[in-house]
Design a protein around this motif. Structure first.
Motif, mmCIF file in Angstrom:
data_model
loop_
_atom_site.group_PDB
_atom_site.id
_atom_site.type_symbol
_atom_site.label_atom_id
_atom_site.label_comp_id
_atom_site.label_asym_id
_atom_site.label_seq_id
_atom_site.Cartn_x
_atom_site.Cartn_y
_atom_site.Cartn_z
ATOM 1 N N MET A 1 -5.451 20.643 8.050
ATOM 2 C CA MET A 1 -5.084 20.723 6.673
ATOM 3 C C MET A 1 -6.329 20.357 5.872
ATOM 4 S SD MET A 1 -2.187 18.586 4.516
ATOM 5 C CE MET A 1 -1.643 17.731 5.884
ATOM 6 N N ARG A 2 -6.845 21.275 5.126
ATOM 7 C CA ARG A 2 -7.981 21.059 4.242
ATOM 8 C C ARG A 2 -7.527 21.251 2.810
ATOM 9 N NH1 ARG A 2 -11.858 18.089 6.062
ATOM 10 N NH2 ARG A 2 -12.702 18.803 7.978
ATOM 11 N N GLN A 3 -8.459 21.175 1.902
ATOM 12 C CA GLN A 3 -8.138 21.349 0.501
ATOM 13 C C GLN A 3 -7.457 22.692 0.286
ATOM 14 O OE1 GLN A 3 -9.155 19.325 -2.191
ATOM 15 N NE2 GLN A 3 -9.913 17.714 -0.872
ATOM 16 N N ASP A 6 -2.081 21.768 -1.032
ATOM 17 C CA ASP A 6 -1.732 20.366 -0.820
ATOM 18 C C ASP A 6 -2.967 19.481 -0.893
ATOM 19 O OD1 ASP A 6 0.916 21.014 -0.422
ATOM 20 O OD2 ASP A 6 0.671 21.266 1.739
ATOM 21 N N GLY A 7 -3.916 19.801 -1.763
ATOM 22 C CA GLY A 7 -5.190 19.088 -1.834
ATOM 23 C C GLY A 7 -5.036 17.603 -2.065
ATOM 24 N N GLN A 8 -4.157 17.200 -2.978
ATOM 25 C CA GLN A 8 -3.979 15.780 -3.256
ATOM 26 C C GLN A 8 -3.364 15.058 -2.063
ATOM 27 O OE1 GLN A 8 -5.084 14.022 -5.830
ATOM 28 N NE2 GLN A 8 -6.067 15.901 -6.538
ATOM 29 N N ALA A 9 -2.448 15.708 -1.370
ATOM 30 C CA ALA A 9 -1.838 15.087 -0.190
ATOM 31 C C ALA A 9 -2.882 14.868 0.896
ATOM 32 C CB ALA A 9 -0.697 15.948 0.327
ATOM 33 N N VAL A 10 -3.765 15.830 1.067
ATOM 34 C CA VAL A 10 -4.814 15.714 2.081
ATOM 35 C C VAL A 10 -5.745 14.561 1.727
ATOM 36 C CG1 VAL A 10 -6.799 16.866 3.108
ATOM 37 C CG2 VAL A 10 -4.712 18.130 2.703
ATOM 38 N N ILE A 11 -6.112 14.460 0.475
ATOM 39 C CA ILE A 11 -7.014 13.392 0.051
ATOM 40 C C ILE A 11 -6.367 12.024 0.274
ATOM 41 C CG2 ILE A 11 -8.114 12.356 -1.974
ATOM 42 C CD1 ILE A 11 -8.595 15.258 -2.953
ATOM 43 N N ARG A 12 -5.084 11.903 -0.072
ATOM 44 C CA ARG A 12 -4.386 10.628 0.145
ATOM 45 C C ARG A 12 -4.276 10.316 1.635
ATOM 46 N NH1 ARG A 12 -1.039 12.574 -3.967
ATOM 47 N NH2 ARG A 12 0.575 13.089 -2.458
ATOM 48 N N PHE A 13 -3.992 11.325 2.452
ATOM 49 C CA PHE A 13 -3.856 11.145 3.900
ATOM 50 C C PHE A 13 -5.181 10.670 4.499
ATOM 51 C CE2 PHE A 13 -3.463 12.842 8.263
ATOM 52 C CZ PHE A 13 -2.272 12.244 8.613
ATOM 53 N N LEU A 80 -6.351 6.862 14.392
ATOM 54 C CA LEU A 80 -6.989 6.694 13.087
ATOM 55 C C LEU A 80 -8.191 7.615 12.885
ATOM 56 C CD1 LEU A 80 -6.795 2.816 12.739
ATOM 57 C CD2 LEU A 80 -5.376 4.534 11.635
ATOM 58 N N LEU A 81 -8.956 7.896 13.927
ATOM 59 C CA LEU A 81 -10.101 8.788 13.764
ATOM 60 C C LEU A 81 -9.668 10.204 13.372
ATOM 61 C CD1 LEU A 81 -12.411 7.528 16.641
ATOM 62 C CD2 LEU A 81 -12.865 7.392 14.191
ATOM 63 N N PRO A 82 -8.679 10.819 14.060
ATOM 64 C CA PRO A 82 -8.222 12.133 13.594
ATOM 65 C C PRO A 82 -7.551 12.069 12.223
ATOM 66 C CG PRO A 82 -7.542 11.787 15.856
ATOM 67 C CD PRO A 82 -8.095 10.487 15.356
ATOM 68 N N MET A 83 -6.886 10.969 11.928
ATOM 69 C CA MET A 83 -6.242 10.822 10.621
ATOM 70 C C MET A 83 -7.299 10.785 9.518
ATOM 71 S SD MET A 83 -3.613 7.836 9.605
ATOM 72 C CE MET A 83 -2.908 7.663 8.002
ATOM 73 N N ALA A 84 -8.394 10.091 9.765
ATOM 74 C CA ALA A 84 -9.472 10.030 8.779
ATOM 75 C C ALA A 84 -10.143 11.388 8.618
ATOM 76 C CB ALA A 84 -10.496 8.979 9.186
ATOM 77 N N GLY A 85 -10.122 12.200 9.678
ATOM 78 C CA GLY A 85 -10.682 13.546 9.599
ATOM 79 C C GLY A 85 -9.831 14.472 8.756
ATOM 80 N N GLY A 86 -8.526 14.281 8.790
ATOM 81 C CA GLY A 86 -7.608 15.026 7.937
ATOM 82 C C GLY A 86 -7.382 16.470 8.333
ATOM 83 N N ARG A 87 -7.713 16.854 9.540
ATOM 84 C CA ARG A 87 -7.514 18.248 9.956
ATOM 85 C C ARG A 87 -6.153 18.416 10.599
ATOM 86 N NH1 ARG A 87 -13.272 19.553 12.783
ATOM 87 N NH2 ARG A 87 -14.516 19.321 10.911
ATOM 88 N N LEU A 88 -5.498 19.507 10.233
ATOM 89 C CA LEU A 88 -4.182 19.793 10.781
ATOM 90 C C LEU A 88 -4.260 20.882 11.845
ATOM 91 C CD1 LEU A 88 -1.478 18.542 9.997
ATOM 92 C CD2 LEU A 88 -0.967 20.637 8.800
#
Length: 182
Positions: A1-3, A6-13, A80-88
């Motif tokens: 999941m990138r910008q 759902d850009g704001q959701a990705v940034i918060r995640f 946490l590392l994949p979560m910080a990456g934010g890729r779906l």
């Protein structure tokens, strides 16, 4: 999941992932790099699996406690590392390889930093257990969570027909292909 939509959701995640990652690394640093007041310390363990064998000789309860501590110390990094990456949408094997490599590097850094801390010693089995804990946490949590998030995203996305398509104008006209003259 990138910008995207759902850009704001990705940034918060990602922000939550980075915040939790930093908090966990601070806790691990405090646990592993604080000086200990001990009258003596054991020698460094540079022989793989020697410390695990010694732990197993102490009995099942004490062995499970010591090995469990080694597995659980850096295990949250697997999530946490994949979560910080934010890729779906990412290859599961590439994600696992990146996460395990980062976990191994962090564990190696901790072990090397312990050489300068009184009362702490280097243990190659800690490196093995920490890295295994990162890999297990990643395998047990991340693929399932990513699949769930992708499914939720697909459910939220609805196909909205374009207004021109609803007008009933029929099929789009095409031009017949004309051969090339000799």
């Amino acid at each position: 999941m990138r910008q995207g939509s759902d850009g704001q959701a990705v940034i918060r995640f990602r922000a939550a992932g980075v915040s939790l990652l930093l908090a966990h690394l601070l806790l691990v640093g405090w646990l592993t790099l604080r000086p200990l007041d001990v009258p003596w310390t054991t020698a460094s363990n540079l022989h793989p699996l020697a410390g695990i064998r010694a732990d197993l000789s102490l009995g099942p309860v004490e062995a499970a406690r010591r090995i469990g501590e080694g597995l659980l110390l850096l295990a949250p990094l697997g999530v946490l590392l994949p979560m910080a990456g934010g890729r779906l949408t990412v290859s599961p094997w590439a994600s696992l390889a990146r996460t395990v490599a980062a976990g191994a590097l962090i564990s190696t850094t901790i072990e090397l930093a312990q050489t300068g801390v009184p009362g702490q010693v280097v243990d190659v089995d800690s490196l093995l257990l920490n890295t295994t804990g990162v890999a297990l946490a990643h395998l047990l949590v991340v693929p399932m969570c990513r699949a769930r998030l992708r499914r939720r995203k697909r459910e939220r996305v609805r196909v909205v027909p374009h207004p021109r398509d609803e007008a009933g104008q029929g099929a789009t006209p095409t031009i017949p292909r004309v051969g090339i003259a000799p």
